[in-house]
Scaffold this motif. Structure first.
Motif, PDB file in Angstrom:
ATOM      1  N   SER A 187       0.871  -1.184   0.000  1.00  0.00           N
ATOM      2  CA  SER A 187       0.000   0.000   0.000  1.00  0.00           C
ATOM      3  C   SER A 187       0.898   1.221   0.000  1.00  0.00           C
ATOM      4  O   SER A 187       2.036   1.170   0.486  1.00  0.00           O
ATOM      5  N   TYR A 189       0.985   5.515   0.765  1.00  0.00           N
ATOM      6  CA  TYR A 189       0.283   6.602   1.437  1.00  0.00           C
ATOM      7  C   TYR A 189       1.073   7.905   1.319  1.00  0.00           C
ATOM      8  O   TYR A 189       2.313   7.901   1.285  1.00  0.00           O
ATOM      9  N   GLN A 195       1.574   8.646  10.842  1.00  0.00           N
ATOM     10  CA  GLN A 195       0.233   8.988  10.362  1.00  0.00           C
ATOM     11  C   GLN A 195      -0.465   7.766   9.765  1.00  0.00           C
ATOM     12  O   GLN A 195      -1.671   7.591   9.908  1.00  0.00           O
ATOM     13  N   VAL A 196       0.330   6.900   9.122  1.00  0.00           N
ATOM     14  CA  VAL A 196      -0.249   5.664   8.587  1.00  0.00           C
ATOM     15  C   VAL A 196      -0.767   4.808   9.737  1.00  0.00           C
ATOM     16  O   VAL A 196      -1.882   4.275   9.697  1.00  0.00           O
ATOM     17  N   SER A 197       0.057   4.688  10.784  1.00  0.00           N
ATOM     18  CA  SER A 197      -0.349   3.893  11.938  1.00  0.00           C
ATOM     19  C   SER A 197      -1.569   4.491  12.621  1.00  0.00           C
ATOM     20  O   SER A 197      -2.444   3.758  13.127  1.00  0.00           O
ATOM     21  N   GLY A 199      -3.866   6.169  11.112  1.00  0.00           N
ATOM     22  CA  GLY A 199      -5.010   6.175  10.189  1.00  0.00           C
ATOM     23  C   GLY A 199      -5.324   7.536   9.617  1.00  0.00           C
ATOM     24  O   GLY A 199      -6.398   7.733   9.037  1.00  0.00           O
ATOM     25  N   THR A 200      -4.390   8.476   9.731  1.00  0.00           N
ATOM     26  CA  THR A 200      -4.641   9.831   9.233  1.00  0.00           C
ATOM     27  C   THR A 200      -3.921  10.120   7.912  1.00  0.00           C
ATOM     28  O   THR A 200      -4.068  11.212   7.360  1.00  0.00           O
ATOM     29  N   THR A 202      -3.067   9.688   3.834  1.00  0.00           N
ATOM     30  CA  THR A 202      -3.931   9.580   2.655  1.00  0.00           C
ATOM     31  C   THR A 202      -3.498   8.395   1.803  1.00  0.00           C
ATOM     32  O   THR A 202      -2.353   8.319   1.350  1.00  0.00           O
ATOM     33  N   ASP A 203      -4.438   7.456   1.585  1.00  0.00           N
ATOM     34  CA  ASP A 203      -4.170   6.314   0.722  1.00  0.00           C
ATOM     35  C   ASP A 203      -4.249   6.799  -0.727  1.00  0.00           C
ATOM     36  O   ASP A 203      -5.315   7.230  -1.190  1.00  0.00           O
TER      37      ASP A 203
END
Length: 459
Positions: A187, A189, A195-197, A199-200, A202-203
């Motif tokens: 994935s 981001y 921030q990935v951890s 959940g903030t 952007t995918d």
């Protein structure tokens, strides 16, 4: 060095005389040079023999290794599958149905003209996450998409990137997994690893104009399809390694029906190995024979004379020849090698009967392979005994000749100095003789003049 002009007083060709005397003086050195040339030829010939023995050793050692002759051929009933078998395989067959091929994940981002920035105006960080959850965070050097591509490819993460034109000065980033199959899933981001951890982040694939072009997937195949024992196997590549022990199958397409994979003893491959071993042994024996042969020559008077080859009378080479010959010709468990197609000729070489070997393999594959390996092992031992860098018999012969060559070279150099001194002495002697004769000639002329004067006065 003294110099002179021939025969000023004596009329003699002193240069020719000196050269003749020096030719006699140089005979011991000439003999040394002849011996040196002979030794150098012997070294070269022994090195050639050693090279042939080394090749024989490598070949025989390979054939005598565990399972080296346990060869198999692998065939399939469909061109969509290919199979290979190693020496750890066993004869048999199995049906395989390939239901899915492996592929690497490919993502493309939405079109953009430059990479976005964070709140401070600096290039936004980028984080890639692999199938195990490992995060690779990176920050491009600038908002240039070229710098983004460079940063991704330098990060050694789960994907590599390339910039693809999207029209109107915009580009997409295409990311391709570095690992095939499901294990290569990733994935990507916009944001930091934290921030990935949280959940903030952007995918990038969540953008409506972005796309997962190819999803990461394993190749899949089914064994015993349609039976209660049906079994699915997966592979990150299109090769199913050790589908059977020692057997690997590679798929190029999905198969609608089961494909049969057959594993059979490779008698042709075993036969080739045996034939190669016979040829290598003959190469060594033939080389020794050529350089041991006695030839008849006729001189100018018609007299016949025999001359031996360079190996004639060399007990060390003859011993090596006998050891290799015995290793190939001795019985194996009471059976002659001729029962396996290896026959001795009256010239002391070998011939190979491929049909006889294949017949033996068909009737007793295990026993025939074991016999061939025993022969190969004996040949390997004989060749190793000759070529070992420290204890080899041929190696010792080469070293002995090289030592003698070095000693002869020193003796020849000593003779060069000795002969130069002798030539100078002869030239000095003959120069002195010419001077003395010149003086005597002058005295003779003076006396002749005096006597002539006395005779005139007397009259």
């Amino acid at each position: 060095m003294a110099s002179s002009i021939d025969g000023l007083a004596s009329g003699l060709n002193t240069t020719s005389i000196i050269n003749s005397l020096m030719a006699v003086e140089a005979q011991p050195q000439t003999q040394l040079k002849t011996k040196l040339a002979s030794d150098q030829t012997m070294i070269s010939t022994l090195q050639s023999l050693n090279s042939k023995l080394s090749s024989l050793k490598d070949l025989a050692s390979g054939d005598s290794a565990v399972n080296a002759l346990n060869l198999f051929s692998a065939t399939t009933s469909s061109p969509s599958l290919s199979a290979t078998a190693t020496t750890s395989a066993t004869a048999g067959s199995i049906d395989v149905t390939v239901t899915q091929l492996a592929q690497s994940q490919v993502d493309v981002t939405a079109a953009m003209s430059s990479w976005p920035t964070d709140g401070s105006g600096a290039p936004a960080p980028l984080t890639l996450v692999d199938s195990t959850g490992k995060q690779t965070e990176l920050t491009p050097a600038s908002t240039s998409l070229d710098d983004v591509v460079t940063a991704i490819n330098a990060a050694s993460g789960p994907a590599r990137a390339v910039k693809v034109p999207a029209g109107n000065g915009a580009y997409r980033l295409q990311l391709t997994a570095t690992t095939s199959g499901a294990a290569g899933a990733f994935s990507v981001y916009q944001g930091t690893a934290a921030q990935v951890s949280a959940g903030t982040a952007t995918d990038l694939m969540a953008d409506p104009s972005a796309a997962v072009v190819k999803a990461a997937q394993d190749a899949k195949a089914t064994l015993y399809a349609g039976t209660p024992a049906a079994q699915t196997i997966a592979s990150g590549t299109n090769t199913f390694t050790d589908l059977l022990p020692g057997v690997s199958v590679t798929a190029s397409a999905v198969t609608a029906a089961p494909v049969t994979v057959n594993i059979a003893s490779d008698s042709a491959g075993i036969t080739k190995k045996a034939g190669d071993l016979v040829n290598a042994v003959n190469d060594v024996l033939g080389f020794v024979s050529i350089y041991s042969a006695v030839t008849q020559t006729t001189d100018a008077n018609g007299a016949s004379a025999a001359s031996g080859g360079i190996f004639s009378g060399n007990s060390g080479v003859r011993s090596v020849n006998d050891q290799v010959f015995s290793a190939m010709s001795m019985p194996v468990n009471g059976k002659s090698p001729s029962e396996y197609g290896i026959n001795v000729t009256r010239d002391g070489n070998f011939t190979f009967d491929a049909a006889k070997l294949q017949s033996s393999l068909a009737s007793d594959p295990a026993g025939t392979q074991a016999a061939l390996q025993t022969i190969a092992s004996r040949v390997s031992d004989a060749a190793t005994s000759a070529t070992d860098p420290f204890t080899g018999s041929v190696t010792a012969l080469i070293k002995g000749q090289q030592s003698e060559v070095a000693d002869l070279g020193s003796q020849i150099s000593d003779w060069d100095q000795r002969l130069a001194t002798r030539r100078q002495t002869l030239q000095t002697t003959y120069n002195a003789m010419e001077v003395a004769l010149g003086q005597l000639n002058a005295q003779q002329s003076w006396l002749t003049g005096q006597i002539a004067g006395l005779s005139s006065s007397t009259k």
